[in-house]
Design an enzyme around this catalytic site. Structure first.
Site, PDB file in Angstrom:
ATOM      1  N   CYS A  43      44.183  35.328  27.846  1.00 42.58           N
ATOM      2  CA  CYS A  43      44.514  36.547  26.952  1.00 42.58           C
ATOM      3  C   CYS A  43      45.474  37.359  28.117  1.00 42.58           C
ATOM      4  O   CYS A  43      46.609  37.751  27.774  1.00 42.58           O
ATOM      5  CB  CYS A  43      43.576  37.479  26.672  1.00 42.58           C
ATOM      6  SG  CYS A  43      42.441  36.509  25.686  1.00 42.58           S
ATOM      7  N   ASP A  44      45.047  37.580  29.502  1.00 42.86           N
ATOM      8  CA  ASP A  44      45.487  38.382  30.253  1.00 42.86           C
ATOM      9  C   ASP A  44      46.304  38.010  31.566  1.00 42.86           C
ATOM     10  O   ASP A  44      46.712  38.927  32.252  1.00 42.86           O
ATOM     11  CB  ASP A  44      44.548  39.512  30.633  1.00 42.86           C
ATOM     12  CG  ASP A  44      43.851  40.326  29.362  1.00 42.86           C
ATOM     13  OD1 ASP A  44      44.785  40.382  28.313  1.00 42.86           O
ATOM     14  OD2 ASP A  44      42.679  40.663  29.412  1.00 42.86           O
ATOM     15  N   CYS A  76      38.889  37.371  29.618  1.00 41.88           N
ATOM     16  CA  CYS A  76      39.724  36.395  29.041  1.00 41.88           C
ATOM     17  C   CYS A  76      40.968  35.879  30.033  1.00 41.88           C
ATOM     18  O   CYS A  76      42.125  37.006  29.531  1.00 41.88           O
ATOM     19  CB  CYS A  76      40.126  36.700  27.858  1.00 41.88           C
ATOM     20  SG  CYS A  76      41.056  35.528  26.804  1.00 41.88           S
TER      21      CYS A  76
END
Ligand code: NAP
Length: 337
Positions: free
Chosen positions: A141-142, A138
């Site tokens: 997200c990261d 993701c």
């Protein structure tokens, strides 16, 4: 166990689930959505959605999901932010289905399955070990963890390109590795990637292994050229695997017919599964189109199929299934008239 029998329980909450909720709530069926802990499905992990009609400037995935959820809520949809751990699906028309959530059993006359799909794993040595320690599925997200580092992206579809383009704003360099020279991604995405200065498209290569590098935040991928067979090492900070999805049908396997890849089978152009009163929509069913808008469309179909089923199918009356509440009593009376 509550005595209430729901008209519609929707399991899953991407565009398909929330659209099914919107339509069934507007039909006064008071749907209950078991939306999972990560409600909103995979769109929660994407960035700009530029191809959902009605948003000429584009919209962020999480914002789109919030809007779909709010719209369903406006008409009386109820939500359980929890997972369905077991489904006991009735075989006969009019039978009562059971959905187990948090140890509680919910009864329902119809069930809409819309559990969607999850990220596929590469299945190479080191992938599991490095998950959340340099390997991610993701980018939204990261990405920030790998600012100014070399970032590896694996895959050749729209997901991989979307991630790579997004990540090119964070990493010193992004290397997209794909096993063929042709890309499955749409031309506009490939063109955008080619235009990004710090984005390299590396083909035809597969990742053979992932492992820790010298420093604490350095990782290394062993890449193999699929034509020459030669291998090389690529040092990176973070790797993002974007090689497609797997349908989340495990909870209904053995009860609902699925195809060889695990996608739920539906009858013709409908959303009817092999169980009466059980309908399926979205990425759980569709390995062809897999777009937010097609998922939303099939969620609408599932809602209409469920509504028509409820209209046309008398409930199997059992002492246990005698419902409570005004709406339920009206339905009960209708089955006896
Ligand atoms: P996809 O289109 O199925 O592409 C998966 C890619 O991963 C393919 O290029 C495939 O290679 C590669 N791959 C699969 N298994 C692999 C393995 N074990 N090792 C190495 N490579 C592997 O999946 P997706 O990119 O997730 O897209 C899914 C759907 O969502 C598509 O319909 C796409 O259009 C849509 N989507 C749209 C957008 C957008 O429009 N903004 C964004 C994301 C996704 P091969 O090509 O060699 O098979």
């Amino acid at each position: 166990m509550s005595d209430r029998i729901e008209n519609v329980v929707i399991v899953g909450s991407g565009p398909a689930g929330y659209t099914a909720a919107l339509y069934t709530s507007r039909a006064n069926l008071e749907p209950l959505v078991v939306e999972g802990f990560m409600w909103g499905g995979l769109l929660q992990t994407t960035t700009d959605v530029e191809n959902y009609p009605g948003f000429p400037e584009g919209i962020m995935g999480p914002e789109l999901m919030q809007k779909l959820r709010d719209q369903a809520e406006r008409f009386g949809t109820r939500f359980l932010t929890d997972e369905a751990t077991e489904l006991r699906l009735a075989d006969e028309p009019g039978g009562i289905h059971e959905v187990v959530v948090g140890g509680e059993t919910i009864k329902a006359r119809t069930v809409v399955l819309s559990m969607g799909a999850e990220h596929k794993k590469l299945g190479v040595p080191g992938e599991e070990e490095l998950a959340n320690q340099g390997v991610s599925y993701c980018a939204t997200c990261d990405a920030a963890f790998f600012r100014d580092r070399v970032i590896l992206v694996v895959g050749g579809g729209d997901s991989a390109f979307e991630e790579a383009i997004f990540l090119s704003k964070f990493g010193s360099k992004v290397v997209l590795v794909h096993r063929r020279d042709e890309f499955r991604a749409s031309k506009i995405m490939v063109d955008r990637a080619r235009a990004a200065e710090n984005l390299e498209l590396k083909t035809p290569f597969v990742v053979e292994e992932l492992h820790h590098g010298e420093g604490p935040y350095e990782r290394v991928a062993t890449l193999r050229n699929t034509v020459t067979g030669e291998t090389e090492e690529l040092a990176f900070g973070g790797a993002f695997i974007a090689i497609g999805h797997e349908p989340q049908s495990a909870v209904v396997r053995g009860q609902i017919d699925v195809d060889d890849e695990g996608y739920v089978k539906v009858q013709g152009r409908s959303t009817r599964t092999n169980k009466p009163g059980v309908f399926a929509a979205g990425d759980l069913v569709d390995h062809t189109y897999r777009q937010a808008i097609t998922a939303a469309g099939s969620g609408c179909q599932a809602a209409l199929d469920a509504e028509w089923y409820l209209r046309d199918t008398p409930e199997v009356p059992t002492p246990e299934s005698i419902p409570h509440g005004d709406l339920a009593e009206a339905q009960w009376a209708a089955t006896r008239s």
